[in-house]
Motif scaffolding. Structure first.
Motif, short mmCIF file in Angstrom:
data_model
loop_
_atom_site.label_atom_id
_atom_site.label_comp_id
_atom_site.label_asym_id
_atom_site.label_seq_id
_atom_site.Cartn_x
_atom_site.Cartn_y
_atom_site.Cartn_z
N LYS A 65 0.79 -1.23 0.00
CA LYS A 65 0.00 0.00 0.00
C LYS A 65 0.82 1.28 0.00
CE LYS A 65 -3.80 -2.32 2.23
NZ LYS A 65 -4.66 -2.45 3.38
N LEU A 66 2.12 1.19 0.19
CA LEU A 66 2.93 2.40 0.33
C LEU A 66 3.96 2.50 -0.79
CD1 LEU A 66 3.51 4.88 2.13
CD2 LEU A 66 5.11 3.45 3.41
N THR A 67 3.86 3.61 -1.55
CA THR A 67 4.86 3.90 -2.57
C THR A 67 5.83 4.90 -1.97
OG1 THR A 67 3.23 3.60 -4.33
CG2 THR A 67 5.24 4.79 -4.91
N MET A 116 5.16 1.50 6.65
CA MET A 116 6.40 2.13 7.13
C MET A 116 7.39 1.09 7.63
SD MET A 116 6.52 5.32 6.55
CE MET A 116 7.73 5.99 7.66
N ALA A 117 6.91 0.07 8.30
CA ALA A 117 7.81 -1.00 8.76
C ALA A 117 8.44 -1.72 7.57
CB ALA A 117 7.06 -1.98 9.67
N GLY A 118 7.67 -1.89 6.51
CA GLY A 118 8.21 -2.49 5.29
C GLY A 118 9.28 -1.62 4.66
N LEU A 122 13.36 -2.47 4.14
CA LEU A 122 14.05 -2.24 2.87
C LEU A 122 15.25 -1.32 3.08
CD1 LEU A 122 14.29 -2.34 -0.23
CD2 LEU A 122 12.65 -0.45 -0.31
N TYR A 123 15.06 -0.24 3.81
CA TYR A 123 16.13 0.71 4.11
C TYR A 123 17.29 0.01 4.82
CZ TYR A 123 18.56 4.38 6.71
OH TYR A 123 19.52 5.18 7.26
N GLN A 124 17.00 -0.79 5.82
CA GLN A 124 18.04 -1.49 6.58
C GLN A 124 18.82 -2.44 5.68
OE1 GLN A 124 18.99 -0.73 9.64
NE2 GLN A 124 17.32 0.71 9.98
N ARG A 125 18.12 -3.17 4.81
CA ARG A 125 18.81 -4.08 3.88
C ARG A 125 19.69 -3.31 2.90
NH1 ARG A 125 13.87 -6.18 2.19
NH2 ARG A 125 14.68 -6.49 0.09
N LEU A 126 19.19 -2.17 2.41
CA LEU A 126 19.94 -1.37 1.44
C LEU A 126 21.22 -0.82 2.06
CD1 LEU A 126 20.07 -0.15 -1.40
CD2 LEU A 126 18.76 1.80 -0.51
N ILE A 127 21.13 -0.20 3.23
CA ILE A 127 22.33 0.40 3.82
C ILE A 127 23.31 -0.66 4.31
CG2 ILE A 127 21.19 2.58 4.37
CD1 ILE A 127 21.18 1.64 7.34
#
Length: 152
Positions: A65-67, A116-118, A122-127
């Motif tokens: 649901k979140l872009t 937001m948790a999703g 994603l952010y944690q995996r990317l960094i």
């Protein structure tokens, strides 16, 4: 590069509108026989004008649901960094698009996540995979226009 004429453009418009329509329907719409339409579509595919045919899904109906648009800056512009970044982002299915930008941003990412948790996952995996100097995100509150159709 294949020269695109008026009939090719009409065929492409029809395919962009609904790629699942029959050759008979497309041919009737553009004024060609089924076989002539099939030959032109084949030529457009061979020329690389038609890259593929897909089914468009409703992200919200699937729980995505979140872009989010993620703006990145990096202090490294080496070929090795770019290869690491490219491999990392291509391996994350939530990431729908990655663009190298001119101006103040280095890269812009479009991602589709559950919430937001999703996004945070994603952010944690990317960094963890790619060294970045600055990451910021903007979240879509309302989708006013979204299309995959090119203006022909």
């Amino acid at each position: 590069m294949k020269e695109i004429d008026t009939i090719d453009r009409r065929i492409l418009l029809e395919l962009q509108r609904d790629a699942a329509q029959s050759l008979d329907t497309i041919g009737e719409t553009v004024g060609l026989s089924r076989n002539a339409c099939w030959r032109r579509i084949g030529a457009l595919e061979k020329a690389g004008v038609i890259k593929g045919r897909v089914t468009l899904l409703d992200a919200a109906a699937l729980g995505l649901k979140l872009t989010v648009f993620i703006q990145l800056r990096t202090s490294s512009h080496t070929p090795d960094w770019l290869k690491t970044f490219s491999t990392a982002t291509k391996g994350m299915p939530e990431i729908m698009g990655v663009y190298r930008m001119s101006g103040d941003l280095d890269y812009l990412i479009r991602a589709q996540v559950t919430d937001m948790a999703g996004y945070d996952r994603l952010y944690q995996r990317l960094i963890a995979k790619v060294p970045l100097s600055d990451v910021s995100a903007s979240f879509v509150m309302e989708e006013i226009k979204e299309t995959t159709a090119l203006p022909l």
